[in-house]
Design a protein around this motif. Structure first.
Motif, PDB file in Angstrom:
ATOM      1  N   MET A  40       0.865  -1.181   0.000  1.00 14.75           N
ATOM      2  CA  MET A  40       0.000   0.000   0.000  1.00 14.75           C
ATOM      3  C   MET A  40       0.901   1.230   0.000  1.00 14.75           C
ATOM      4  SD  MET A  40      -1.156   2.583   2.188  1.00 14.75           S
ATOM      5  CE  MET A  40      -1.217   2.133   3.921  1.00 14.75           C
ATOM      6  N   LEU A  41       0.463   2.277  -0.691  1.00 20.39           N
ATOM      7  CA  LEU A  41       1.192   3.554  -0.673  1.00 20.39           C
ATOM      8  C   LEU A  41       0.283   4.618  -0.078  1.00 20.39           C
ATOM      9  CD1 LEU A  41       2.887   3.739  -4.188  1.00 20.39           C
ATOM     10  CD2 LEU A  41       4.048   3.863  -1.984  1.00 20.39           C
ATOM     11  N   ARG A  42       0.811   5.380   0.863  1.00 18.02           N
ATOM     12  CA  ARG A  42       0.014   6.452   1.474  1.00 18.02           C
ATOM     13  C   ARG A  42       0.553   7.801   0.994  1.00 18.02           C
ATOM     14  NH1 ARG A  42      -0.694   6.040   7.750  1.00 18.02           N
ATOM     15  NH2 ARG A  42      -2.171   4.415   7.160  1.00 18.02           N
ATOM     16  N   ILE A  43      -0.337   8.603   0.437  1.00 19.14           N
ATOM     17  CA  ILE A  43       0.077   9.890  -0.165  1.00 19.14           C
ATOM     18  C   ILE A  43      -0.277  11.029   0.789  1.00 19.14           C
ATOM     19  CG2 ILE A  43      -0.171  11.403  -2.179  1.00 19.14           C
ATOM     20  CD1 ILE A  43      -1.324   8.850  -3.632  1.00 19.14           C
ATOM     21  N   ARG A  44       0.724  11.812   1.140  1.00 15.52           N
ATOM     22  CA  ARG A  44       0.510  12.953   2.051  1.00 15.52           C
ATOM     23  C   ARG A  44      -0.209  14.084   1.320  1.00 15.52           C
ATOM     24  NH1 ARG A  44       2.931  14.873   6.713  1.00 15.52           N
ATOM     25  NH2 ARG A  44       4.385  13.133   6.837  1.00 15.52           N
ATOM     26  N   ILE A  45      -1.269  14.581   1.913  1.00 20.81           N
ATOM     27  CA  ILE A  45      -2.006  15.698   1.289  1.00 20.81           C
ATOM     28  C   ILE A  45      -2.255  16.742   2.369  1.00 20.81           C
ATOM     29  CG2 ILE A  45      -4.139  16.358   0.082  1.00 20.81           C
ATOM     30  CD1 ILE A  45      -4.128  13.430  -0.980  1.00 20.81           C
ATOM     31  N   ALA A  46      -1.360  17.727   2.433  1.00 26.11           N
ATOM     32  CA  ALA A  46      -1.427  18.732   3.500  1.00 26.11           C
ATOM     33  C   ALA A  46      -2.808  19.360   3.556  1.00 26.11           C
ATOM     34  CB  ALA A  46      -0.365  19.803   3.267  1.00 26.11           C
ATOM     35  N   ALA A  47      -3.394  19.371   4.748  1.00 29.12           N
ATOM     36  CA  ALA A  47      -4.715  19.983   4.977  1.00 29.12           C
ATOM     37  C   ALA A  47      -5.817  19.318   4.154  1.00 29.12           C
ATOM     38  CB  ALA A  47      -4.682  21.490   4.689  1.00 29.12           C
ATOM     39  N   GLY A  48      -5.513  18.209   3.497  1.00 29.13           N
ATOM     40  CA  GLY A  48      -6.509  17.525   2.660  1.00 29.13           C
ATOM     41  C   GLY A  48      -6.752  18.228   1.339  1.00 29.13           C
ATOM     42  N   ARG A  49      -5.965  19.277   1.041  1.00 30.39           N
ATOM     43  CA  ARG A  49      -6.197  20.028  -0.209  1.00 30.39           C
ATOM     44  C   ARG A  49      -5.406  19.405  -1.352  1.00 30.39           C
ATOM     45  NH1 ARG A  49      -5.947  26.533   0.763  1.00 30.39           N
ATOM     46  NH2 ARG A  49      -7.179  26.568   2.677  1.00 30.39           N
ATOM     47  N   ILE A  50      -6.092  19.098  -2.418  1.00 32.01           N
ATOM     48  CA  ILE A  50      -5.414  18.487  -3.571  1.00 32.01           C
ATOM     49  C   ILE A  50      -5.801  19.270  -4.827  1.00 32.01           C
ATOM     50  CG2 ILE A  50      -7.298  16.811  -4.011  1.00 32.01           C
ATOM     51  CD1 ILE A  50      -5.006  14.754  -4.583  1.00 32.01           C
ATOM     52  N   THR A  51      -4.854  19.384  -5.759  1.00 28.47           N
ATOM     53  CA  THR A  51      -5.237  20.062  -7.010  1.00 28.47           C
ATOM     54  C   THR A  51      -5.927  19.044  -7.918  1.00 28.47           C
ATOM     55  OG1 THR A  51      -3.196  19.529  -8.176  1.00 28.47           O
ATOM     56  CG2 THR A  51      -3.177  21.545  -6.856  1.00 28.47           C
ATOM     57  N   LEU A  52      -6.721  19.547  -8.849  1.00 30.84           N
ATOM     58  CA  LEU A  52      -7.432  18.648  -9.751  1.00 30.84           C
ATOM     59  C   LEU A  52      -6.443  17.872 -10.619  1.00 30.84           C
ATOM     60  CD1 LEU A  52     -10.524  20.808 -10.800  1.00 30.84           C
ATOM     61  CD2 LEU A  52     -10.199  19.348  -8.799  1.00 30.84           C
ATOM     62  N   LYS A  53      -5.332  18.527 -10.953  1.00 32.52           N
ATOM     63  CA  LYS A  53      -4.314  17.862 -11.777  1.00 32.52           C
ATOM     64  C   LYS A  53      -3.696  16.687 -11.009  1.00 32.52           C
ATOM     65  CE  LYS A  53      -0.282  19.025 -14.534  1.00 32.52           C
ATOM     66  NZ  LYS A  53       0.923  18.834 -13.785  1.00 32.52           N
ATOM     67  N   GLN A  54      -3.401  16.916  -9.728  1.00 29.68           N
ATOM     68  CA  GLN A  54      -2.820  15.828  -8.927  1.00 29.68           C
ATOM     69  C   GLN A  54      -3.805  14.660  -8.811  1.00 29.68           C
ATOM     70  OE1 GLN A  54      -2.051  18.144  -5.370  1.00 29.68           O
ATOM     71  NE2 GLN A  54       0.150  17.900  -5.628  1.00 29.68           N
ATOM     72  N   LEU A  55      -5.064  15.010  -8.565  1.00 30.42           N
ATOM     73  CA  LEU A  55      -6.058  13.947  -8.405  1.00 30.42           C
ATOM     74  C   LEU A  55      -6.221  13.166  -9.710  1.00 30.42           C
ATOM     75  CD1 LEU A  55      -8.069  12.494  -6.631  1.00 30.42           C
ATOM     76  CD2 LEU A  55      -9.788  14.203  -7.206  1.00 30.42           C
ATOM     77  N   GLN A  56      -6.199  13.883 -10.798  1.00 31.80           N
ATOM     78  CA  GLN A  56      -6.333  13.219 -12.093  1.00 31.80           C
ATOM     79  C   GLN A  56      -5.197  12.206 -12.294  1.00 31.80           C
ATOM     80  OE1 GLN A  56      -6.357  15.889 -15.410  1.00 31.80           O
ATOM     81  NE2 GLN A  56      -7.027  14.290 -16.812  1.00 31.80           N
ATOM     82  N   LEU A  57      -4.001  12.638 -11.940  1.00 26.60           N
ATOM     83  CA  LEU A  57      -2.861  11.751 -12.111  1.00 26.60           C
ATOM     84  C   LEU A  57      -2.970  10.509 -11.220  1.00 26.60           C
ATOM     85  CD1 LEU A  57       0.070  12.631 -13.585  1.00 26.60           C
ATOM     86  CD2 LEU A  57       0.682  11.667 -11.373  1.00 26.60           C
ATOM     87  N   ILE A  58      -3.397  10.709  -9.996  1.00 29.52           N
ATOM     88  CA  ILE A  58      -3.526   9.561  -9.084  1.00 29.52           C
ATOM     89  C   ILE A  58      -4.586   8.584  -9.610  1.00 29.52           C
ATOM     90  CG2 ILE A  58      -4.145   8.852  -6.735  1.00 29.52           C
ATOM     91  CD1 ILE A  58      -3.016  11.565  -5.773  1.00 29.52           C
ATOM     92  N   ILE A  59      -5.686   9.135 -10.123  1.00 28.20           N
ATOM     93  CA  ILE A  59      -6.738   8.257 -10.668  1.00 28.20           C
ATOM     94  C   ILE A  59      -6.203   7.491 -11.885  1.00 28.20           C
ATOM     95  CG2 ILE A  59      -9.014   8.228 -11.785  1.00 28.20           C
ATOM     96  CD1 ILE A  59      -9.758  10.659 -10.005  1.00 28.20           C
TER      97      ILE A  59
END
Ligand code: SF4
Length: 548
Positions: free
Chosen positions: A54-73
């Motif tokens: 499993m990989l856990r991705i740090r997301i400060a304050a829970g804020r993610i950019t749409l570009k980052q989320l797209q890449l993770i998906i």
């Protein structure tokens, strides 16, 4: 003091230097030492399930950019992975194997999505209110402060894996919210002193304990300095003997909070101010929230952290289309910020904003239950209607926060009532949205199939109390009684099939009321009500039919 095994390991070879070895590892044949070092890079694997990573991705304050989320998906789709929201507002990629985990880890790093220090003896993701800075009740936006704190330790050799144990931090600059942060090792809670807005400091929380008031007020500009000073004091003076006694909580337990504050002052160059007026208030979760700029926030309720990839894509394309911001909350839900209208093309999941559930057996080998499916056994309609907060953990590690909620549950298996079956420990009495107490274990073993009936009785008692919320019911009613009495009382309410409800009076008086019922098994001499308890629990729960 003899150092524990992990500390001896760190002394032999630093977690920061281990990075060089990652590419040479035989991931099909990892040692326990390797597993510890990999955790410092957010890579998780346990012996019980050697095949899975499993990989856990740090997301400060829970804020993610749409570009980052797209890449993770996209990565999740390409490698056929599952993507979960955690109770620290981060993302986890599940379903990785020895053959692809390092490749995915590198892909994320290339895009500046860091998995560093998200596990073991590190500063975990720093959390806040999902409406941080944009809520009409927001007094201090904390995102920049979180980044300042994160910059102190992230990817720094002197901090990677060098704490005695994990360290959870929360900060909240919004007047009222529906999240709870007193279970963190360090909590900066919104406060006012004179004309100044800032934070009161709470220290030493953990899954089973509430953070203590340190009697310190901090102005926003001094937050990162205070964070660093607490961190240094913990690194220098933290206990490193028995591994089970290394959290900040244990240091405070051993020397007292005043002595620890003196140790903080060795590293804090400013004058330490005494606390201000705590201004945090609790509100009920609601799907929409009006934001400062007149737009709306919307809480999309995940299935206790789980969202399938198809839905992830739909959520992302909605955000792109409407130009929204996405944020994750510690309630494992996804928040859209910036909606022009109060409408979204999604349905809400029953109970999702009221139940915090740990990963469960599908994702964590330590769990005896598939927690995320087992929540269907709960009376979710009532839980949602009366805004009861449930914390549901698959084992005593407590990732589902069962001590910091209204009704806490821990999954187990038992043969106490016949054949081996699923069951739960039940906790009550948590006061968690303000400085309070952790919940107490009331029922050590309740068969899963009887859990809903018992929880309904507890909720009925709360409704009858007329208290404004379950937390106040806990403070005014539940926490006045011994654990044995509460166990006996709720069993009696099931056993007698009578409408009996707790009242704020003595145990003797309530016990005397029960004695008026001819069927109540009362005893002249019954140490801690145990004889009554044994008769009723076996009469109610023995010879259960469904086993698994
Ligand atoms: S509470 Fe236990 S079972 Fe659940 S995720 Fe945490 S370690 Fe795993």
């Amino acid at each position: 003091m003899k150092l524990n095994k992990i500390e001896r390991l760190k002394k032999r070879f630093s977690p920061y230097a281990y990075r060089e070895r990652i590419h040479e590892l035989d991931l099909y044949n990892l040692s326990e030492d390797d597993r510890f070092y990999l955790k410092n890079y957010g890579i998780y694997n346990i012996k019980l399930n050697e095949e899975q990573f499993m990989l856990r991705i740090r997301i400060a304050a829970g804020r993610i950019t749409l570009k980052q989320l797209q890449l993770i998906i996209e990565i999740a789709k390409r490698y056929d992975l599952e993507l979960l929201i955690t109770a620290r507002a981060q993302l986890e990629l599940h379903g990785l194997s020895s053959s692809n985990v390092i490749k995915v880890w590198e892909l994320l790093a290339q895009e500046k999505m860091l998995t560093l220090q998200t596990l073991t003896d590190n500063f975990r993701n720093i959390v806040t209110d999902p409406y941080d800075g944009v809520d009409i009740e927001s007094k201090i936006e904390t995102y920049d402060l979180i980044e300042q704190m994160q910059n102190i330790f992230l990817n720094k050799s002197e901090w990677m894996g060098t704490l005695p144990r994990k360290f959870n931090t929360a900060i909240c600059g919004t007047l009222s919210n529906s999240v709870h942060f007193f279970g963190n090792d360090l909590f900066f809670a919104l406060a006012k002193k004179g004309e100044d807005w800032g934070f009161n400091l709470y220290l030493g929380g953990k899954n089973s304990a509430v953070a203590q008031d340190a009697d310190i007020f901090i102005l926003p500009q001094n937050v990162s300095l205070m964070f660093e000073s607490v961190a240094k004091a913990y690194r220098v003076y933290g206990l490193r003997g028995s591994r089970s006694k290394t959290r900040l909580f244990h240091l405070l337990d051993s020397i007292g909070i005043e002595a620890f504050v003196k140790k903080i002052s060795q590293f804090y160059p400013e004058k330490i101010e005494s606390k201000g007026q705590l201004t945090l208030d609790k509100n009920a979760p609601s799907p929409y929230r009006v934001l400062k700029d007149g737009s709306y926030g919307y809480c999309y309720q995940s299935r206790f952290g789980v969202i399938d990839l198809e839905t992830w894509e739909r959520l992302l394309s909605f955000a792109v289309d409407k130009k929204l911001q996405i944020c994750f909350g510690v309630d494992q839900n996804l928040y859209f910020l910036g909606l022009k209208e109060k409408s979204v093309p999604f349905n809400s999941l029953l109970g999702a904003s009221n139940v915090t559930a740990c990963a469960g057996s599908h994702y964590c080998a330590l769990s005896l239950w598939d927690i995320k499916s087992e929540t269907s056994y709960l009376p979710l309609k009532k839980i949602e209607k009366y805004n009861i907060h449930i914390g549901f953990s698959g084992c005593l590690k407590g990732c589902g926060r069962h001590y910091h909620c209204d009704i806490g549950l821990v999954g187990l298996r038992t043969n106490t009532y016949g054949k081996t079956q699923k069951a739960a420990r039940v906790y009550l009495g948590g006061v968690y949205s303000r400085p309070g107490v952790a919940a107490r274990l009331i029922f050590p073993v309740v068969p899963l199939q009887h859990l809903a009936a018992l929880i309904e009785k507890m909720i009925e008692s709360y409704i009858k109390s007329d208290m404004e919320d379950f937390e106040s019911f806990s403070e005014t009613y539940l926490n006045k009684f011994s654990t044995e009495f509460l166990m006996m009382w709720f069993l009696a309410s099931l056993y007698l099939k009578e409408e009996i409800y707790l009242q704020p009076c003595s145990e003797e008086k309530l016990y005397h009321q029960l004695e008026q019922y001819p069927d109540f098994p009362s005893f002249k001499e019954d140490d801690k009500y145990m004889q009554s308890i044994n008769i009723m629990k076996h009469a109610l729960w023995d010879d259960t039919i469904h086993t698994s």
